[in-house]
Design a protein around this motif. Sequence first.
Motif, short mmCIF file in Angstrom:
data_model
loop_
_atom_site.label_atom_id
_atom_site.label_comp_id
_atom_site.label_asym_id
_atom_site.label_seq_id
_atom_site.Cartn_x
_atom_site.Cartn_y
_atom_site.Cartn_z
N GLN A 464 0.82 -1.21 0.00
CA GLN A 464 0.00 0.00 0.00
C GLN A 464 0.85 1.25 0.00
O GLN A 464 0.32 2.35 -0.12
CB GLN A 464 -0.92 0.00 1.23
CG GLN A 464 -1.94 -1.13 1.24
CD GLN A 464 -2.74 -1.18 2.53
OE1 GLN A 464 -2.19 -0.97 3.61
NE2 GLN A 464 -4.03 -1.46 2.43
N ASP A 465 2.15 1.09 0.13
CA ASP A 465 3.07 2.22 0.24
C ASP A 465 3.75 2.46 -1.11
O ASP A 465 4.37 1.55 -1.67
CB ASP A 465 4.12 1.92 1.31
CG ASP A 465 4.90 3.16 1.72
OD1 ASP A 465 5.29 3.94 0.83
OD2 ASP A 465 5.13 3.34 2.93
N VAL A 466 3.66 3.71 -1.61
CA VAL A 466 4.24 4.03 -2.91
C VAL A 466 5.76 3.93 -2.88
O VAL A 466 6.39 3.45 -3.84
CB VAL A 466 3.79 5.44 -3.36
CG1 VAL A 466 4.44 5.82 -4.70
CG2 VAL A 466 2.28 5.50 -3.49
N GLN A 467 6.37 4.34 -1.78
CA GLN A 467 7.83 4.27 -1.69
C GLN A 467 8.30 2.81 -1.66
O GLN A 467 9.31 2.46 -2.30
CB GLN A 467 8.31 5.00 -0.43
CG GLN A 467 8.08 6.51 -0.49
CD GLN A 467 8.62 7.20 0.76
OE1 GLN A 467 8.97 6.55 1.74
NE2 GLN A 467 8.67 8.52 0.72
N VAL A 468 7.58 1.97 -0.93
CA VAL A 468 7.90 0.54 -0.92
C VAL A 468 7.71 -0.04 -2.32
O VAL A 468 8.50 -0.88 -2.79
CB VAL A 468 7.03 -0.21 0.11
CG1 VAL A 468 7.24 -1.72 -0.02
CG2 VAL A 468 7.38 0.25 1.52
N LEU A 469 6.67 0.41 -3.01
CA LEU A 469 6.40 -0.07 -4.36
C LEU A 469 7.58 0.22 -5.28
O LEU A 469 7.98 -0.64 -6.08
CB LEU A 469 5.13 0.60 -4.90
CG LEU A 469 4.80 0.32 -6.37
CD1 LEU A 469 4.47 -1.16 -6.57
CD2 LEU A 469 3.63 1.20 -6.83
#
Length: 544
Positions: A464-469
């Motif tokens: 759900q996290d863009v940075q993790v993505l």
Amino acid sequence: MDNMDFEKTQKNLFRELMNSSGLSAVHDYNDGADRRSRDMLMDSAPKDSSRKNDERQDIIHKARSNEQLLGDRLSILKTMQKAMADNWDFLYDTATGLLGKDSPDEEKKKVHIIGIGPGDAGSITNDALKALLACELIVGNHNDLQMVTDILSKEAPDNESGRMKTLEADNTDDIKTIINREIARNICVIYRGDVGYYDSAGDILKDEIFADADIIPGVSVLGYFAAKMKLSCESGPVIEFNDASSPLIYEISKREYVFLILNGKDVVRKLSARLLDFGFRDVFISIGFDVGSLSGEFITGKPLEFMRVDKSGIFPAVIHNPTPLEPKVTGRIDDRYFAGDRIPRYGAMVRSAILSELCLNEDSTSYVIGAGVGECAIECALCCPRGKVYALDESVENIQLMRINRRQFLAENMEIVQGTGPEIIENITYPDRVLICGELPQMRRIISIIFRKNRHCIMVICTQDVQVLTGIVDVVGSFPRLESSMSSVRASYSGYPGERIGYGSEREVYVITCRLKEDNVAKAPPDTGIVSGAATTSWVPEEL
């Protein structure tokens, strides 16, 4: 009488002496006199200068050196040698017979594989009884041999049953050794019940040495047991219960009757413990102990009553569940049914989208890495009733909640593992499907291990996290042979009826689906590579 008739008569006499002696082919030489008798016998073999280098002399020499195989039968052979004087050919034929070699005029061994039914005289078939009465040797486990011996002593005259020899064997290798070793020409191998039906006879039937064996079926112990319980075998499925891989709880929860073949050590106690562990305290278990024998008994009770029974072996059983659950068409579970105060990481609608990307089969083996409270792992387990799901998480609190949810949803085929590191994943069986929730330390190495275990695996990564993505996309993109697709899911809700919850929506979830490219290199065996023109590409995990 000419020489040929004389030899034939002596050979027949020799076989009769061997059959009447009842001596085993295996005998330890502990007596010095036996050793001297053996040496004197074989040293006295006539020397024929015209056959000095003949293969026959090598065979006799081999027979002389094989102490274990010859045993006490050498005393009979010595007597025959004196009577035969210088009959060199007969000594050769006898030596080849003792070594297990077929001489040209010897008939082949006849092997019968027989199902003896439950084991009593009334249930054994006429064909099986005829074969047992006509054989020279009966091979089987201790209990079966004892029952057959008792039956034959009543059915056969003393002179018939007394000449039969019995040898104990508990596995296929022991049976093969006995058949190759013994001089008996007509051998019966016995099994309880029907041949090949939920017993070890299935293993022996696959061996090439028994390709020409005569198969005589018997009465099924399970059918016999069902008839005694006044049930039909069509009342429910049949499961062999011996370890944690048996899909027992799933079947019991959905059906009124489930038949079991209990097989193993303390198997009755293990069955009771499994039922109690998943809350089945009020089901009824009926077990047949020593079915078919005079001491046989049928016991019915609840799981708690069998916890002190330490029986080991193979027993038929049936479980009666008076209140089976109604089968569900959909596997989607509402969030409110999971244990704990926390809302599951992914809502019901999002989980349905994720599971559709996994393309699960009913027998899939799946990993759920970063399982949280187990919502996705339980959905996978219910979709794969004949498969296996490994739920991995680092948090001790999540592990405790997963255990509660596993019991609540009867997810028997879900195994909980604490830890998500590469060393944990390396020691688990290979997966068909993998779901990774969020970013993991050493993710690159984990992906390498998974696709090394199974290059046809389907992997789904959610966050759900863009940075993790962004970090996940970089890791996946570093493998040139992985093809991936990305989608996003977002679900809105209005709350449950009767609850004062306003409209809202979940955070957007990004779903990445990965597969190994189906090219020539992917079809090559690992670490061997494939030659294309002048270039060779090796299959190495880091070069996916």
